[in-house]
Design an enzyme around this catalytic site. Structure first.
Site, mmCIF file in Angstrom:
data_model
loop_
_atom_site.group_PDB
_atom_site.id
_atom_site.type_symbol
_atom_site.label_atom_id
_atom_site.label_comp_id
_atom_site.label_asym_id
_atom_site.label_seq_id
_atom_site.Cartn_x
_atom_site.Cartn_y
_atom_site.Cartn_z
ATOM 1 N N HIS A 117 4.151 10.237 -3.447
ATOM 2 C CA HIS A 117 3.429 10.024 -2.193
ATOM 3 C C HIS A 117 3.978 8.813 -1.458
ATOM 4 C CE1 HIS A 117 1.008 7.567 -5.091
ATOM 5 N NE2 HIS A 117 0.909 6.718 -4.083
ATOM 6 N N HIS B 109 3.454 1.474 0.560
ATOM 7 C CA HIS B 109 4.341 1.668 -0.594
ATOM 8 C C HIS B 109 4.768 3.124 -0.698
ATOM 9 C CE1 HIS B 109 0.322 2.445 -2.556
ATOM 10 N NE2 HIS B 109 1.002 3.385 -3.190
ATOM 11 N N GLU C 140 5.798 2.080 -6.225
ATOM 12 C CA GLU C 140 4.910 2.458 -7.315
ATOM 13 C C GLU C 140 5.629 3.493 -8.165
ATOM 14 O OE1 GLU C 140 1.358 4.489 -5.947
ATOM 15 O OE2 GLU C 140 0.324 4.184 -7.858
HETATM 16 CO CO CO Z 1 0.097 4.855 -4.455
#
Ligand code: CO
Length: 134
Positions: free
Chosen positions: A7, A79, A130
């Site tokens: 994502h 992020h 991440e």
């Molecule tokens: Co995230």
């Protein structure tokens, strides 16, 4: 090492307004707002054919995205999340290569119920990364 883009997270000051833009202007499928108290954010998931967008808004007094929104009052890309097959192996290889892991270095359970870690943006082209165990 890295696999799929899981994502992209966009921090927003007004979650309902951002969700409405994705739903009404862009025609995307969106989730209900999901509070994530252990991460200090509330999340709306936007499902795209090949990945997800996570709209995140601060939750609570010491949200980790509060400072980001002070610097970016209209919101902005916060992020990117890449999948890895083994998060501890990825952490160990990245640490050995000199990359910095945020926090205590131990994976935490992320918004999708899977272990995640965050990598220092200064080590990754100025972008907070991440990692999520696939
Ligand atoms: Co995230």
């Amino acid at each position: 090492m890295i696999g799929r883009l899981n994502h992209v997270a966009i921090a927003v000051p007004d979650l309902a307004k951002a969700a409405a833009v994705y739903r009404d202007s862009l025609g995307a499928e969106i989730s209900a707002a999901v509070p994530q108290p252990e991460h200090g954010v509330t999340t709306v998931f936007v499902t795209l054919p090949n990945t997800k967008i996570e709209l995140i808004a601060p939750l609570g007094d010491d949200s980790p995205i509060a400072r980001f929104l002070q610097r970016n009052p209209d919101g902005g890309m916060h992020h990117v999340c890449y999948e890895v097959p083994d998060i501890r192996a990825a952490r160990d290889a990245l640490t050995a290569a000199g990359a910095r892991i945020l926090g205590d270095g131990e994976p935490k359970i992320g918004a999708h119920g899977k272990p995640v870690l965050f990598l220092h943006p200064k080590d990754f082209a100025g972008t907070l990364v991440e990692l999520e165990q696939a």
